[in-house]
Design a protein around this motif. Structure first.
Motif, PDB file in Angstrom:
ATOM      1  N   SER A  19       0.844  -1.197   0.000  1.00 34.89           N
ATOM      2  CA  SER A  19       0.000   0.000   0.000  1.00 34.89           C
ATOM      3  C   SER A  19       0.867   1.228   0.000  1.00 34.89           C
ATOM      4  O   SER A  19       1.922   1.273   0.631  1.00 34.89           O
ATOM      5  N   GLN A  20       0.422   2.246  -0.706  1.00 37.28           N
ATOM      6  CA  GLN A  20       1.225   3.450  -0.860  1.00 37.28           C
ATOM      7  C   GLN A  20       0.939   4.416   0.277  1.00 37.28           C
ATOM      8  O   GLN A  20      -0.176   4.879   0.437  1.00 37.28           O
ATOM      9  N   ALA A  24       5.034   8.169  -2.934  1.00 38.97           N
ATOM     10  CA  ALA A  24       4.978   8.744  -4.272  1.00 38.97           C
ATOM     11  C   ALA A  24       4.561  10.201  -4.205  1.00 38.97           C
ATOM     12  O   ALA A  24       3.774  10.606  -3.371  1.00 38.97           O
ATOM     13  N   THR A  26       2.716  13.577  -5.592  1.00 42.96           N
ATOM     14  CA  THR A  26       1.467  13.864  -6.295  1.00 42.96           C
ATOM     15  C   THR A  26       1.628  15.010  -7.267  1.00 42.96           C
ATOM     16  O   THR A  26       0.661  15.475  -7.850  1.00 42.96           O
ATOM     17  N   GLU A  55      -2.967  11.439  -7.040  1.00 40.10           N
ATOM     18  CA  GLU A  55      -2.173  10.261  -6.674  1.00 40.10           C
ATOM     19  C   GLU A  55      -2.797   8.988  -7.240  1.00 40.10           C
ATOM     20  O   GLU A  55      -2.086   8.044  -7.588  1.00 40.10           O
ATOM     21  N   SER A  56      -4.121   8.960  -7.361  1.00 42.66           N
ATOM     22  CA  SER A  56      -4.770   7.804  -7.971  1.00 42.66           C
ATOM     23  C   SER A  56      -4.352   7.659  -9.424  1.00 42.66           C
ATOM     24  O   SER A  56      -4.140   6.551  -9.915  1.00 42.66           O
ATOM     25  N   GLU A  58      -1.490   8.666 -10.690  1.00 41.67           N
ATOM     26  CA  GLU A  58      -0.106   8.193 -10.683  1.00 41.67           C
ATOM     27  C   GLU A  58      -0.039   6.685 -10.457  1.00 41.67           C
ATOM     28  O   GLU A  58       0.699   5.978 -11.129  1.00 41.67           O
ATOM     29  N   ARG A  59      -0.814   6.219  -9.496  1.00 46.62           N
ATOM     30  CA  ARG A  59      -0.777   4.793  -9.187  1.00 46.62           C
ATOM     31  C   ARG A  59      -1.340   3.972 -10.353  1.00 46.62           C
ATOM     32  O   ARG A  59      -0.778   2.943 -10.729  1.00 46.62           O
ATOM     33  N   ARG A  60      -2.435   4.434 -10.923  1.00 49.78           N
ATOM     34  CA  ARG A  60      -3.027   3.688 -12.032  1.00 49.78           C
ATOM     35  C   ARG A  60      -2.110   3.686 -13.249  1.00 49.78           C
ATOM     36  O   ARG A  60      -2.036   2.701 -13.979  1.00 49.78           O
ATOM     37  N   SER A 135       6.356   0.760  -5.377  1.00 51.94           N
ATOM     38  CA  SER A 135       6.177   2.117  -4.858  1.00 51.94           C
ATOM     39  C   SER A 135       6.900   3.161  -5.707  1.00 51.94           C
ATOM     40  O   SER A 135       6.702   4.358  -5.512  1.00 51.94           O
ATOM     41  N   TYR A 137       6.737   4.890  -8.686  1.00 53.94           N
ATOM     42  CA  TYR A 137       5.681   5.078  -9.668  1.00 53.94           C
ATOM     43  C   TYR A 137       6.179   5.371 -11.082  1.00 53.94           C
ATOM     44  O   TYR A 137       5.499   5.068 -12.046  1.00 53.94           O
TER      45      TYR A 137
END
Length: 207
Positions: A19-20, A24, A26, A55-56, A58-60, A135, A137
């Motif tokens: 989990s982040q 990362a 944003t 941030e979502s 970036e993660r996606r 992690s 990204y």
């Protein structure tokens, strides 16, 4: 049933991702947002996550890039194995199992001993948690492009775009191959050898 099992296995590839929690940034770069943009959709963000939850995004994007890389490796491996190009020797000497004994196609994983499956999972965990951590990204692990560092921004953007789009094609390609195998009961090699291109008829011909 087979498709459900394979889908579960694919989903497990992201199960090791930690989990982040603040790892990362944003602060999105404009070039990163523009990567992978394909006409006529442009920057496809129907839910407005770029502004409401950066941030979502970036993660996606990181997940898309990672899964694209996995899928590209899977497509190449599938083609190689379906053409019966394998290592010499034994996969498991204690089980008298040679690499050439492993079936092509989806059923190949069933031939792998439990200890071998555990080693694969342990290796995936090592890659995800330590070697190439999820992690990170941006997906840049300092290895360059075939060992060469790209300094030209335009060339780097073009190659990153190529990677994203090839990864997208590979994700569709590998899942399409698995679905086709489940529908026809034939591996890629068997489908091509039988000229079975369409899964919607009796197993013969294009149409």
């Amino acid at each position: 049933m087979k498709l459900a099992i394979i889908t579960t296995l694919i989903g497990a590839a992201s199960a090791f991702a930690p989990s982040q929690t603040g790892h990362a940034t944003t602060a999105l770069q404009a070039s990163e947002i523009e990567l992978g943009v394909t006409a006529p959709l442009g920057v496809y963000d129907p839910l407005g996550w770029l502004s409401s939850d950066p941030e979502s995004f970036e993660r996606r994007r990181a997940v898309e890039r990672k899964h694209g890389r996995i899928a590209m490796a899977a497509v190449v491996g599938n083609i190689v194995h379906n053409n019966h190009i394998v290592f010499d020797g034994y996969l498991s000497p204690s089980n008298d199992l040679k690499f050439s004994d492993v079936p092509t196609g989806i059923d190949g994983y069933k031939a792998i001993p439990v200890a071998g499956g555990a080693q694969i999972i342990a290796f995936c965990a090592l890659v995800e948690l330590a070697w190439l951590p999820a992690s990170k990204y941006d997906g840049d692990y300092g290895v360059g492009w075939f060992g060469r560092e790209i300094v030209d921004p335009e060339e780097k953007a073009r190659k990153l775009n190529v990677e994203l789009n090839n990864g997208r094609a590979a994700m569709l390609g590998i899942i399409g191959n698995m679905v086709g195998e489940c529908l026809t009961g034939q591996t890629m090699y068997e489908q091509y050898a039988a000229q079975h291109i369409s899964p919607f008829r009796d197993g013969q011909g294009v149409f």
